[in-house]
Motif scaffolding. Structure first.
Motif, mmCIF file in Angstrom:
data_model
loop_
_atom_site.group_PDB
_atom_site.id
_atom_site.type_symbol
_atom_site.label_atom_id
_atom_site.label_comp_id
_atom_site.label_asym_id
_atom_site.label_seq_id
_atom_site.Cartn_x
_atom_site.Cartn_y
_atom_site.Cartn_z
ATOM 1 N N ILE A 229 22.502 36.699 44.695
ATOM 2 C CA ILE A 229 23.942 36.668 44.445
ATOM 3 C C ILE A 229 24.724 36.288 45.702
ATOM 4 O O ILE A 229 25.807 35.698 45.623
ATOM 5 N N SER A 230 24.183 36.598 46.875
ATOM 6 C CA SER A 230 24.900 36.288 48.119
ATOM 7 C C SER A 230 25.208 34.793 48.229
ATOM 8 O O SER A 230 26.227 34.397 48.808
ATOM 9 N N LYS A 231 24.345 33.953 47.635
ATOM 10 C CA LYS A 231 24.586 32.499 47.679
ATOM 11 C C LYS A 231 25.859 32.128 46.931
ATOM 12 O O LYS A 231 26.576 31.198 47.323
ATOM 13 N N ARG A 232 26.129 32.846 45.833
ATOM 14 C CA ARG A 232 27.342 32.578 45.053
ATOM 15 C C ARG A 232 28.584 32.860 45.898
ATOM 16 O O ARG A 232 29.565 32.115 45.856
ATOM 17 N N TYR A 233 28.528 33.933 46.662
ATOM 18 C CA TYR A 233 29.641 34.282 47.549
ATOM 19 C C TYR A 233 29.813 33.230 48.648
ATOM 20 O O TYR A 233 30.938 32.865 49.003
ATOM 21 N N GLU A 234 28.694 32.748 49.181
ATOM 22 C CA GLU A 234 28.758 31.713 50.224
ATOM 23 C C GLU A 234 29.367 30.431 49.672
ATOM 24 O O GLU A 234 30.199 29.793 50.325
ATOM 25 N N GLU A 235 28.959 30.055 48.472
ATOM 26 C CA GLU A 235 29.495 28.839 47.844
ATOM 27 C C GLU A 235 31.003 28.922 47.655
ATOM 28 O O GLU A 235 31.720 27.921 47.749
ATOM 29 N N LEU A 236 31.494 30.122 47.371
ATOM 30 C CA LEU A 236 32.925 30.338 47.136
ATOM 31 C C LEU A 236 33.680 30.647 48.421
ATOM 32 O O LEU A 236 34.905 30.808 48.392
ATOM 33 N N GLY A 237 32.963 30.742 49.530
ATOM 34 C CA GLY A 237 33.607 31.069 50.809
ATOM 35 C C GLY A 237 34.142 32.485 50.844
ATOM 36 O O GLY A 237 35.167 32.761 51.488
ATOM 37 N N LEU A 238 33.446 33.401 50.174
ATOM 38 C CA LEU A 238 33.924 34.783 50.054
ATOM 39 C C LEU A 238 32.869 35.777 50.553
ATOM 40 O O LEU A 238 32.713 36.872 50.018
ATOM 41 N N GLN A 239 32.168 35.404 51.627
ATOM 42 C CA GLN A 239 31.067 36.226 52.124
ATOM 43 C C GLN A 239 31.506 37.637 52.482
ATOM 44 O O GLN A 239 30.725 38.587 52.357
ATOM 45 N N GLU A 240 32.770 37.797 52.918
ATOM 46 C CA GLU A 240 33.226 39.127 53.342
ATOM 47 C C GLU A 240 33.258 40.125 52.191
ATOM 48 O O GLU A 240 33.281 41.344 52.402
ATOM 49 N N TRP A 241 33.249 39.599 50.961
ATOM 50 C CA TRP A 241 33.263 40.485 49.788
ATOM 51 C C TRP A 241 31.863 40.957 49.408
ATOM 52 O O TRP A 241 31.722 41.874 48.608
ATOM 53 N N TYR A 242 30.834 40.334 49.967
ATOM 54 C CA TYR A 242 29.466 40.790 49.689
ATOM 55 C C TYR A 242 29.005 41.622 50.879
ATOM 56 O O TYR A 242 28.276 41.176 51.758
ATOM 57 N N HIS A 243 29.467 42.852 50.902
ATOM 58 C CA HIS A 243 29.234 43.726 52.058
ATOM 59 C C HIS A 243 29.376 45.178 51.598
ATOM 60 O O HIS A 243 30.228 45.487 50.759
ATOM 61 N N PRO A 244 28.569 46.087 52.132
ATOM 62 C CA PRO A 244 28.642 47.497 51.720
ATOM 63 C C PRO A 244 30.003 48.152 51.944
ATOM 64 O O PRO A 244 30.292 49.185 51.331
ATOM 65 N N GLU A 245 30.832 47.562 52.809
ATOM 66 C CA GLU A 245 32.145 48.151 53.078
ATOM 67 C C GLU A 245 33.266 47.490 52.279
ATOM 68 O O GLU A 245 34.415 47.935 52.337
ATOM 69 N N ALA A 246 32.953 46.438 51.528
ATOM 70 C CA ALA A 246 33.994 45.673 50.834
ATOM 71 C C ALA A 246 34.736 46.515 49.799
ATOM 72 O O ALA A 246 35.934 46.295 49.562
ATOM 73 N N TYR A 247 34.058 47.488 49.198
ATOM 74 C CA TYR A 247 34.723 48.306 48.176
ATOM 75 C C TYR A 247 35.931 49.038 48.731
ATOM 76 O O TYR A 247 36.880 49.363 48.001
ATOM 77 N N LYS A 248 35.919 49.288 50.047
ATOM 78 C CA LYS A 248 37.031 50.011 50.669
ATOM 79 C C LYS A 248 38.326 49.201 50.633
ATOM 80 O O LYS A 248 39.415 49.773 50.627
ATOM 81 N N ILE A 249 38.200 47.870 50.603
ATOM 82 C CA ILE A 249 39.389 47.010 50.493
ATOM 83 C C ILE A 249 40.127 47.332 49.195
ATOM 84 O O ILE A 249 41.340 47.569 49.177
ATOM 85 N N VAL A 250 39.380 47.352 48.102
ATOM 86 C CA VAL A 250 39.973 47.602 46.785
ATOM 87 C C VAL A 250 40.410 49.054 46.658
ATOM 88 O O VAL A 250 41.474 49.359 46.108
ATOM 89 N N LEU A 251 39.616 49.949 47.190
ATOM 90 C CA LEU A 251 39.948 51.377 47.097
ATOM 91 C C LEU A 251 41.271 51.667 47.805
ATOM 92 O O LEU A 251 42.127 52.406 47.284
ATOM 93 N N GLU A 252 41.469 51.071 48.958
ATOM 94 C CA GLU A 252 42.729 51.282 49.684
ATOM 95 C C GLU A 252 43.911 50.681 48.929
ATOM 96 O O GLU A 252 45.001 51.256 48.891
ATOM 97 N N ARG A 253 43.705 49.536 48.299
ATOM 98 C CA ARG A 253 44.774 48.937 47.493
ATOM 99 C C ARG A 253 45.111 49.833 46.311
ATOM 100 O O ARG A 253 46.290 50.002 45.967
ATOM 101 N N MET A 254 44.089 50.405 45.689
ATOM 102 C CA MET A 254 44.314 51.289 44.550
ATOM 103 C C MET A 254 45.074 52.546 44.966
ATOM 104 O O MET A 254 45.888 53.073 44.205
ATOM 105 N N ARG A 255 44.813 53.029 46.165
ATOM 106 C CA ARG A 255 45.465 54.252 46.638
ATOM 107 C C ARG A 255 46.969 54.089 46.819
ATOM 108 O O ARG A 255 47.688 55.078 46.886
ATOM 109 N N ARG A 256 47.435 52.854 46.904
ATOM 110 C CA ARG A 256 48.880 52.625 47.004
ATOM 111 C C ARG A 256 49.578 52.895 45.674
ATOM 112 O O ARG A 256 50.784 53.113 45.632
ATOM 113 N N ILE A 257 48.810 52.870 44.588
ATOM 114 C CA ILE A 257 49.359 53.034 43.241
ATOM 115 C C ILE A 257 48.856 54.316 42.577
ATOM 116 O O ILE A 257 49.617 55.032 41.927
#
Length: 272
Positions: A229-257
């Motif tokens: 699956i990491s290749k799909r992220y590379e193709e889309l230029g979104l490698q930073e989203w395939y990372h064990p810490e990436a969920y924290k990005i969304v979690l912090e956004r959710m905490r605003r609401i």
């Protein structure tokens, strides 16, 4: 895509809850196989898929006489103690074949007649709204978990082109809320999304679960890595989203609401 439909007569339907589903006494799968065939699905690396010659997503087996079997098994299980059911762990109970075959609906009818202590319905399909009548009758004993991995339709198409559109899933959550059926939005596996995502969910649910490949595929991410699956992220230029810490990005956004007691991470969000 053509999907090969088969039939099987299972000897058992209720399986012991183990591993990621250890919070449940049982798991229940109305079908074997899943025509949504999502590219990241961890089931691709499980025996049910590996021992089959066809590619995951191209075949589905209908479990015949499932309702009668569940009626017997559920009665026996309840006689032994508390029964909590996760439906489904390795297939979507509301994939397209369910529209005609209605195996899931028949199983719900059995559970309305003889309710388990709790039923968790995991799906990404708006077809679940067809069964609002049965779900309402289960009251607080049920929770529908609607997978909404992202709010970006182009991302959805890149990873799961055969799955229902995001907007249709959001509409289904709206209908469940209007009907008073307990439901949550499940961002699993977490895909790249926008900062507007929390605001889309806010009017629809008061419970959100965030999970990713690394926490949620039952192997610490190994099954997902083997899928490439990491290749799909590379193709889309979104490698930073395939990372064990990436969920924290969304979690912090959710905490605003959402408040902390409305937000769940990985296994906690799937527990009864």
């Amino acid at each position: 895509m053509n999907v090969e439909i088969g039939e099987k007569y299972p000897k058992t339907l209720l399986n012991k809850g183990t591993g990621f589903l250890a919070d449940y006494s049982h798991s229940l799968n109305p079908y074997t196989g899943c025509s949504f065939g999502c590219s990241y699905c961890y089931v691709r690396q499980m025996p049910v898929s590996l021992f089959r010659s066809q590619e995951w997503g191209t075949w589905v087996d209908i479990k015949k006489e499932a309702a009668n079997l569940l009626r017997k098994e559920l009665s026996r299980a309840k006689a032994k103690g508390k029964v909590t059911i996760f439906m489904s762990s390795s297939t979507d109970p509301y994939q397209p074949v369910e529209f005609k075959e209605q195996v899931t609906r028949a199983l719900l009818e059995v559970m309305v007649e003889d309710p388990p202590d709790f039923l968790f319905v995991q799906t990404r399909s708006p077809l679940v709204t067809r069964d609002i009548d049965w779900l309402q009758r289960l009251g607080e004993r049920v929770r529908v978990s609607m997978t909404v991995e992202t709010d970006l339709e182009d991302i959805r198409r890149a990873f799961s082109p055969m799955a229902p559109p995001i907007q249709a899933r959001l509409k289904a959550l709206e209908q469940l809320k209007e009907a008073g059926v307990p439901a949550q939005a499940t961002i699993a596996p977490l895909l790249p999304s926008s900062e507007a995502f929390p605001r889309l969910l806010a009017p629809l649910v008061d419970r959100v679960c965030v999970d990713d490949y690394f926490m949620g595929d039952g192997s610490g991410g190994k099954r997902t890595r083997s899928l490439g699956i990491s290749k799909r992220y590379e193709e889309l230029g979104l490698q930073e989203w395939y990372h064990p810490e990436a969920y924290k990005i969304v979690l912090e956004r959710m905490r605003r609401i959402f408040s902390d007691d409305q937000l769940y991470v990985s296994q906690n969000g799937f527990a009864p």
